[in-house]
Design a protein around this motif. Structure first.
Motif, mmCIF file in Angstrom:
data_model
loop_
_atom_site.group_PDB
_atom_site.id
_atom_site.type_symbol
_atom_site.label_atom_id
_atom_site.label_comp_id
_atom_site.label_asym_id
_atom_site.label_seq_id
_atom_site.Cartn_x
_atom_site.Cartn_y
_atom_site.Cartn_z
ATOM 1 N N LEU A 5 -4.755 5.335 -7.643
ATOM 2 C CA LEU A 5 -4.545 5.255 -6.126
ATOM 3 C C LEU A 5 -5.671 6.388 -5.418
ATOM 4 C CD1 LEU A 5 -0.894 6.532 -6.331
ATOM 5 C CD2 LEU A 5 -1.569 4.500 -5.390
ATOM 6 N N ALA A 6 -6.586 7.111 -5.765
ATOM 7 C CA ALA A 6 -7.714 7.876 -5.257
ATOM 8 C C ALA A 6 -8.396 7.136 -5.308
ATOM 9 C CB ALA A 6 -7.930 9.304 -6.006
ATOM 10 N N LYS A 7 -8.350 6.203 -6.093
ATOM 11 C CA LYS A 7 -9.661 5.287 -5.774
ATOM 12 C C LYS A 7 -10.010 4.037 -5.269
ATOM 13 C CE LYS A 7 -13.378 6.001 -8.987
ATOM 14 N NZ LYS A 7 -15.202 6.764 -8.507
ATOM 15 N N GLU A 8 -8.536 4.198 -4.739
ATOM 16 C CA GLU A 8 -7.958 3.521 -3.732
ATOM 17 C C GLU A 8 -8.062 1.432 -4.283
ATOM 18 O OE1 GLU A 8 -8.811 3.512 0.421
ATOM 19 O OE2 GLU A 8 -7.682 5.279 0.322
ATOM 20 N N GLU A 40 9.136 -3.875 5.106
ATOM 21 C CA GLU A 40 9.379 -4.588 5.002
ATOM 22 C C GLU A 40 8.786 -5.219 6.933
ATOM 23 O OE1 GLU A 40 13.376 -5.919 4.548
ATOM 24 O OE2 GLU A 40 12.345 -5.985 2.203
ATOM 25 N N GLU A 41 7.859 -4.545 7.214
ATOM 26 C CA GLU A 41 7.277 -4.063 8.132
ATOM 27 C C GLU A 41 6.204 -4.430 9.004
ATOM 28 O OE1 GLU A 41 9.330 -0.539 10.345
ATOM 29 O OE2 GLU A 41 10.982 -1.287 9.944
ATOM 30 N N GLN A 42 5.252 -3.528 8.294
ATOM 31 C CA GLN A 42 4.138 -3.079 7.901
ATOM 32 C C GLN A 42 2.757 -3.795 7.110
ATOM 33 O OE1 GLN A 42 2.218 0.435 8.619
ATOM 34 N NE2 GLN A 42 3.580 0.718 10.632
ATOM 35 N N ALA A 43 1.773 -4.133 7.095
ATOM 36 C CA ALA A 43 0.996 -4.384 5.522
ATOM 37 C C ALA A 43 0.792 -3.974 4.875
ATOM 38 C CB ALA A 43 -0.980 -5.006 6.165
ATOM 39 N N GLU A 44 1.015 -3.901 3.478
ATOM 40 C CA GLU A 44 1.299 -3.232 2.013
ATOM 41 C C GLU A 44 0.242 -2.305 2.216
ATOM 42 O OE1 GLU A 44 3.188 -3.142 -1.815
ATOM 43 O OE2 GLU A 44 1.427 -4.469 -1.292
ATOM 44 N N THR A 45 -0.150 -1.601 2.278
ATOM 45 C CA THR A 45 -1.549 -0.616 1.719
ATOM 46 C C THR A 45 -1.073 0.064 1.058
ATOM 47 O OG1 THR A 45 -1.632 0.901 3.519
ATOM 48 C CG2 THR A 45 -2.788 -1.823 4.288
ATOM 49 N N VAL A 46 -2.401 1.108 0.147
ATOM 50 C CA VAL A 46 -2.107 2.315 -0.408
ATOM 51 C C VAL A 46 -1.459 2.686 0.021
ATOM 52 C CG1 VAL A 46 -2.581 3.907 -2.066
ATOM 53 C CG2 VAL A 46 -3.444 0.961 -1.847
ATOM 54 N N HIS A 77 -0.146 3.526 3.556
ATOM 55 C CA HIS A 77 0.501 3.208 4.207
ATOM 56 C C HIS A 77 2.215 3.393 3.569
ATOM 57 C CE1 HIS A 77 3.768 1.101 6.532
ATOM 58 N NE2 HIS A 77 4.206 0.167 5.032
ATOM 59 N N GLN A 78 2.354 2.767 2.204
ATOM 60 C CA GLN A 78 3.412 2.714 1.237
ATOM 61 C C GLN A 78 3.517 4.062 1.187
ATOM 62 O OE1 GLN A 78 3.486 0.590 -2.442
ATOM 63 N NE2 GLN A 78 4.114 -0.370 -1.784
ATOM 64 N N LEU A 79 2.373 4.792 0.329
ATOM 65 C CA LEU A 79 3.097 6.455 -0.122
ATOM 66 C C LEU A 79 3.298 7.490 0.644
ATOM 67 C CD1 LEU A 79 0.350 5.808 -3.369
ATOM 68 C CD2 LEU A 79 2.852 5.952 -3.566
ATOM 69 N N TRP A 80 2.847 7.180 2.382
ATOM 70 C CA TRP A 80 2.866 8.139 2.805
ATOM 71 C C TRP A 80 3.935 8.277 3.339
ATOM 72 C CZ3 TRP A 80 0.504 12.062 1.768
ATOM 73 C CH2 TRP A 80 -0.989 11.270 1.585
ATOM 74 N N ARG A 81 4.569 7.379 4.100
ATOM 75 C CA ARG A 81 5.781 6.761 4.526
ATOM 76 C C ARG A 81 7.031 7.317 3.553
ATOM 77 N NH1 ARG A 81 8.192 2.684 8.270
ATOM 78 N NH2 ARG A 81 10.087 2.478 7.685
ATOM 79 N N LYS A 85 -1.231 14.773 8.408
ATOM 80 C CA LYS A 85 -0.927 13.766 7.169
ATOM 81 C C LYS A 85 -3.350 13.367 7.139
ATOM 82 C CE LYS A 85 -0.744 9.882 7.362
ATOM 83 N NZ LYS A 85 -0.508 8.047 8.326
ATOM 84 N N PRO A 86 -2.914 13.582 5.486
ATOM 85 C CA PRO A 86 -4.438 13.583 5.376
ATOM 86 C C PRO A 86 -4.574 12.330 5.297
ATOM 87 C CG PRO A 86 -3.279 15.055 3.246
ATOM 88 C CD PRO A 86 -2.084 14.819 4.669
ATOM 89 N N ARG A 87 -5.705 11.667 5.328
ATOM 90 C CA ARG A 87 -5.845 10.419 5.697
ATOM 91 C C ARG A 87 -5.906 9.512 4.523
ATOM 92 N NH1 ARG A 87 -11.849 11.438 7.189
ATOM 93 N NH2 ARG A 87 -12.410 11.430 4.618
ATOM 94 N N ASN A 88 -6.014 10.027 3.079
ATOM 95 C CA ASN A 88 -5.801 8.917 2.297
ATOM 96 C C ASN A 88 -5.945 10.281 0.680
ATOM 97 O OD1 ASN A 88 -8.443 10.977 1.309
ATOM 98 N ND2 ASN A 88 -10.002 9.963 1.913
ATOM 99 N N ILE A 89 -5.651 10.491 -0.133
ATOM 100 C CA ILE A 89 -4.692 10.809 -1.321
ATOM 101 C C ILE A 89 -5.851 11.427 -2.192
ATOM 102 C CG2 ILE A 89 -4.238 10.018 -4.066
ATOM 103 C CD1 ILE A 89 -2.591 8.323 -2.085
ATOM 104 N N VAL A 90 -7.101 11.319 -1.476
ATOM 105 C CA VAL A 90 -7.965 12.412 -2.283
ATOM 106 C C VAL A 90 -7.933 13.603 -1.377
ATOM 107 C CG1 VAL A 90 -10.641 12.945 -2.672
ATOM 108 C CG2 VAL A 90 -9.770 10.710 -3.660
ATOM 109 N N GLN A 91 -8.126 13.458 -0.280
ATOM 110 C CA GLN A 91 -7.378 14.665 0.587
ATOM 111 C C GLN A 91 -6.417 15.514 0.296
ATOM 112 O OE1 GLN A 91 -7.973 13.834 5.278
ATOM 113 N NE2 GLN A 91 -10.416 13.958 4.781
#
Length: 126
Positions: free
Chosen positions: A25-28, A51-57, A59-63, A75-81
């Motif tokens: 995840l951290a490496k996306e 079932e609405e938006q495109a599946e990204t690392v 999007h899925q986890l933050w929601r 919200k941090p920009r990514n998993i590492v943050q």
């Protein structure tokens, strides 16, 4: 440059496969539809959870994470943050070890639910 949060990934006492998943995840590098498309496969990309938006690392986890945690924050920009700041919002008592595993536990649960919806057609209420 961001510090790599290796302690948040490899030190918590969680199953090794969950540590590896958190590292991916951290490496996306988790095989979401977004990452599969980068490898030149044609897919109709949609998130299996909303079932609405495109599946990204991210999007899925933050929601799911933000709705379950009830923590109000920027919200941090990514998993590492997130991993870098997560330890700072915990406490320094005995519960610290349990606090460190929270992100990985939530992400692993979300990933298992995603795969169940994707490959088995089963849905649980999140």
């Amino acid at each position: 440059m961001e510090l790599w949060p290796w302690q948040m990934i490899w030190r918590p006492k969680i199953p090794y496969k969950v540590n590896c998943f958190t590292w991916l995840l951290a490496k996306e590098a988790v095989l979401t539809q977004e990452n599969i498309k980068k490898r030149k496969f044609q897919l109709c990309s949609r998130c299996y959870l909303c079932e609405e938006q495109a599946e990204t690392v991210n999007h899925q986890l933050w929601r799911i994470f933000s709705s379950l945690s009830k923590i109000i924050w920027v919200k941090p920009r990514n998993i590492v943050q997130l991993l870098n700041c997560w330890i700072n919002i915990g406490n320094t008592t005995i519960k610290e070890e349990r606090w460190r595993i929270v992100p990985a536990c939530i992400w692993w649960t979300v990933w298992k639910e995603r795969n169940q919806r994707c490959f088995e057609g089963k849905k649980n209420n999140l």
